[in-house]
Design a protein around this motif. Structure first.
Motif, PDB file in Angstrom:
ATOM      1  N   PRO A  56      -7.110 -22.197 -23.077  1.00  0.00           N
ATOM      2  CA  PRO A  56      -7.130 -23.231 -24.123  1.00  0.00           C
ATOM      3  C   PRO A  56      -8.835 -23.720 -24.419  1.00  0.00           C
ATOM      4  O   PRO A  56      -8.838 -24.041 -25.635  1.00  0.00           O
ATOM      5  N   GLN A  57      -9.658 -23.166 -23.591  1.00  0.00           N
ATOM      6  CA  GLN A  57     -10.912 -23.465 -23.772  1.00  0.00           C
ATOM      7  C   GLN A  57     -11.525 -22.586 -24.963  1.00  0.00           C
ATOM      8  O   GLN A  57     -12.919 -22.712 -25.389  1.00  0.00           O
ATOM      9  N   ALA A  58     -11.116 -21.332 -25.034  1.00  0.00           N
ATOM     10  CA  ALA A  58     -11.682 -20.317 -25.637  1.00  0.00           C
ATOM     11  C   ALA A  58     -11.566 -20.509 -27.232  1.00  0.00           C
ATOM     12  O   ALA A  58     -10.395 -20.830 -27.746  1.00  0.00           O
ATOM     13  N   GLN A  59     -12.631 -20.074 -27.801  1.00  0.00           N
ATOM     14  CA  GLN A  59     -12.641 -19.710 -29.553  1.00  0.00           C
ATOM     15  C   GLN A  59     -11.941 -18.826 -29.717  1.00  0.00           C
ATOM     16  O   GLN A  59     -12.534 -17.715 -29.161  1.00  0.00           O
ATOM     17  N   VAL A  60     -10.707 -18.624 -30.605  1.00  0.00           N
ATOM     18  CA  VAL A  60     -10.248 -17.434 -30.927  1.00  0.00           C
ATOM     19  C   VAL A  60     -10.696 -17.141 -32.246  1.00  0.00           C
ATOM     20  O   VAL A  60     -10.575 -17.880 -33.399  1.00  0.00           O
ATOM     21  N   LEU A  61     -10.980 -15.729 -32.529  1.00  0.00           N
ATOM     22  CA  LEU A  61     -11.385 -15.170 -33.716  1.00  0.00           C
ATOM     23  C   LEU A  61     -10.730 -13.990 -34.075  1.00  0.00           C
ATOM     24  O   LEU A  61     -10.541 -13.084 -33.211  1.00  0.00           O
ATOM     25  N   GLU A  62     -10.253 -13.884 -35.330  1.00  0.00           N
ATOM     26  CA  GLU A  62      -9.469 -12.661 -35.477  1.00  0.00           C
ATOM     27  C   GLU A  62     -10.488 -11.673 -36.571  1.00  0.00           C
ATOM     28  O   GLU A  62     -10.797 -12.397 -37.458  1.00  0.00           O
ATOM     29  N   LEU A  63     -10.475 -10.384 -35.968  1.00  0.00           N
ATOM     30  CA  LEU A  63     -11.369  -9.523 -36.920  1.00  0.00           C
ATOM     31  C   LEU A  63     -11.006  -8.061 -36.823  1.00  0.00           C
ATOM     32  O   LEU A  63      -9.956  -7.888 -35.985  1.00  0.00           O
ATOM     33  N   SER A  64     -11.640  -7.360 -37.471  1.00  0.00           N
ATOM     34  CA  SER A  64     -11.288  -5.918 -37.552  1.00  0.00           C
ATOM     35  C   SER A  64     -12.988  -5.175 -37.458  1.00  0.00           C
ATOM     36  O   SER A  64     -13.605  -5.260 -38.462  1.00  0.00           O
ATOM     37  N   ALA A  65     -13.255  -4.599 -36.171  1.00  0.00           N
ATOM     38  CA  ALA A  65     -14.297  -3.615 -36.418  1.00  0.00           C
ATOM     39  C   ALA A  65     -14.338  -2.517 -37.543  1.00  0.00           C
ATOM     40  O   ALA A  65     -15.370  -2.279 -38.091  1.00  0.00           O
ATOM     41  N   ARG A  66     -13.095  -2.098 -37.776  1.00  0.00           N
ATOM     42  CA  ARG A  66     -13.137  -1.068 -38.697  1.00  0.00           C
ATOM     43  C   ARG A  66     -13.420  -1.419 -40.343  1.00  0.00           C
ATOM     44  O   ARG A  66     -14.131  -0.769 -40.737  1.00  0.00           O
ATOM     45  N   THR A  67     -12.527  -2.616 -40.663  1.00  0.00           N
ATOM     46  CA  THR A  67     -12.844  -2.902 -42.032  1.00  0.00           C
ATOM     47  C   THR A  67     -14.042  -4.042 -42.110  1.00  0.00           C
ATOM     48  O   THR A  67     -14.386  -4.084 -43.286  1.00  0.00           O
ATOM     49  N   GLY A  68     -14.348  -4.643 -40.934  1.00  0.00           N
ATOM     50  CA  GLY A  68     -15.422  -5.459 -41.228  1.00  0.00           C
ATOM     51  C   GLY A  68     -14.885  -7.082 -41.372  1.00  0.00           C
ATOM     52  O   GLY A  68     -15.713  -8.090 -41.278  1.00  0.00           O
ATOM     53  N   GLU A  69     -13.516  -7.161 -41.748  1.00  0.00           N
ATOM     54  CA  GLU A  69     -12.902  -8.391 -41.798  1.00  0.00           C
ATOM     55  C   GLU A  69     -13.079  -9.173 -40.565  1.00  0.00           C
ATOM     56  O   GLU A  69     -12.823  -8.953 -39.341  1.00  0.00           O
TER      57      GLU A  69
END
Lengths: 90, 237
Positions: free
Chosen positions: B205-218
């Motif tokens: 619960p302490q963690a910042q969650v980030l959604e991304l893609s190394a391939r597209t840069g999103e």
């Protein structure tokens, strides 16, 4: 299998502490192990058996301080604890 | 002298003293922790922000770092990369513009603080603001080893499934941030994003969650912003 690295550390700590206190044998080693320590108790016991079979000798007096007869007791607790609690020596 | 061969007689063993208890109460990793503490002081003296980047094999750590090396706005990025064999990752990262040092761990399944100290000696820290330690791809063993980092970041890729945090809580529960990588493949592999987020909420619960893609840069920008924000806070803050 990082349990092997941990058990090498354990044997090193235990043998040095035993020598510092003039002990000649370690009968029992007690560890405190947290459920979030990332360590599997069964793998730890296997690693203990491997490690004491390869480094059984105290370099100063050539007597086995730690060997197959040495017991490993695990205190299972919650949290991340990974601690050498105590030794039983003579 | 014995009467047979002239050797010294073996002295009769003295009676064994009764067993006694030695109280120690010492962390098993005290030697690693001491080196990690020296590493941390070294990083602070160089004003270096250090991140321990962890994941299972193939989650995309190196691809994320290639992107980071190309887009980090505050000068060069340093990377210490640990693998069991080959220096492929270090060469990939150098090609992307990072200052990279490879640690070959052989049969060792994790990095420890001493290995990081040795690698640091081969890396030019002058002018570096950010150093990422890319740990060995493994969701179990690296969890227990402090390397001296200020932040821990765990990468979970959508191809691994949404239940990894529940299966490997030791690693996720100590993360400052979790990067959900390969988010562009989310639909293709049937990744249940909401379930993954709720599992992370339980375990980390302490963690910042980030959604991304190394391939597209999103989503890459959000990671760069998060890292920048961490640099502006105290290492232990």
């Amino acid at each position: 299998m990082h349990e092997l690295a941990l058990m090498e550390e354990l044997c090193d700590l235990a043998v040095r502490a035993a020598l510092d206190h003039g002990a000649e044998r370690i009968h029992r080693v007690q560890l405190r192990l947290g459920d979030r320590s990332g360590v599997d108790p069964r793998a730890l016991r296997q690693a203990f058996a491997v490690v004491h079979s390869v480094i059984p000798w105290d370099p100063l007096c050539s007597k086995p301080l730690l060997d197959a007869r040495t017991q490993l007791n695990l205190q299972l607790v919650s949290g991340t604890a990974l601690e050498l609690v105590d030794l039983e020596v003579s | 002298m014995c009467g047979t061969c002239g050797c010294d007689l073996t002295p009769s063993p003295s009676p064994s003293p009764s067993p006694r208890r030695l109280s120690l109460e010492r962390p098993l990793l005290s030697r690693n922790d001491a080196q990690a503490s020296r590493n941390r002081h070294h990083f602070e003296a160089h004003r270096l922000q250090v991140v321990n980047l962890l994941s299972g094999p193939g989650a995309g750590k190196t691809a994320l770092l290639e992107q980071l090396a190309q887009h980090w706005p505050r000068g060069p990025v340093g990377v210490i990369v640990g693998d069991l064999a080959t220096d492929n990752d270090a060469r990939r990262l150098q090609h992307a513009g990072a200052r990279a040092a490879q640690i070959l761990t052989g049969d060792r399944c994790h990095l420890d603080a001493d290995l990081v100290d040795q690698a640091l000696r081969t890396l030019d820290l002058d002018g570096l603001g950010l150093l990422v330690i890319e740990n060995v791809g493994n969701l179990v063993c690296p969890a227990a080893f402090d390397l001296g980092e200020a932040r821990r970041v765990v990468v979970l890729s959508v191809t691994e499934g949404e239940d990894k945090p529940l299966k490997y809580p030791a690693l996720f529960s100590r993360a400052d941030a979790v990067l959900i990588n390969k988010i562009d493949l989310c639909e293709a592999v049937g990744f249940d994003r909401h379930q993954a987020l709720s599992h992370l909420q339980v375990v980390a619960p302490q963690a910042q969650v980030l959604e991304l893609s190394a391939r597209t840069g999103e989503g890459l920008e959000s990671w760069i912003t998060w890292l920048g924000d961490q640099a502006n806070t105290a290492p232990d803050g």
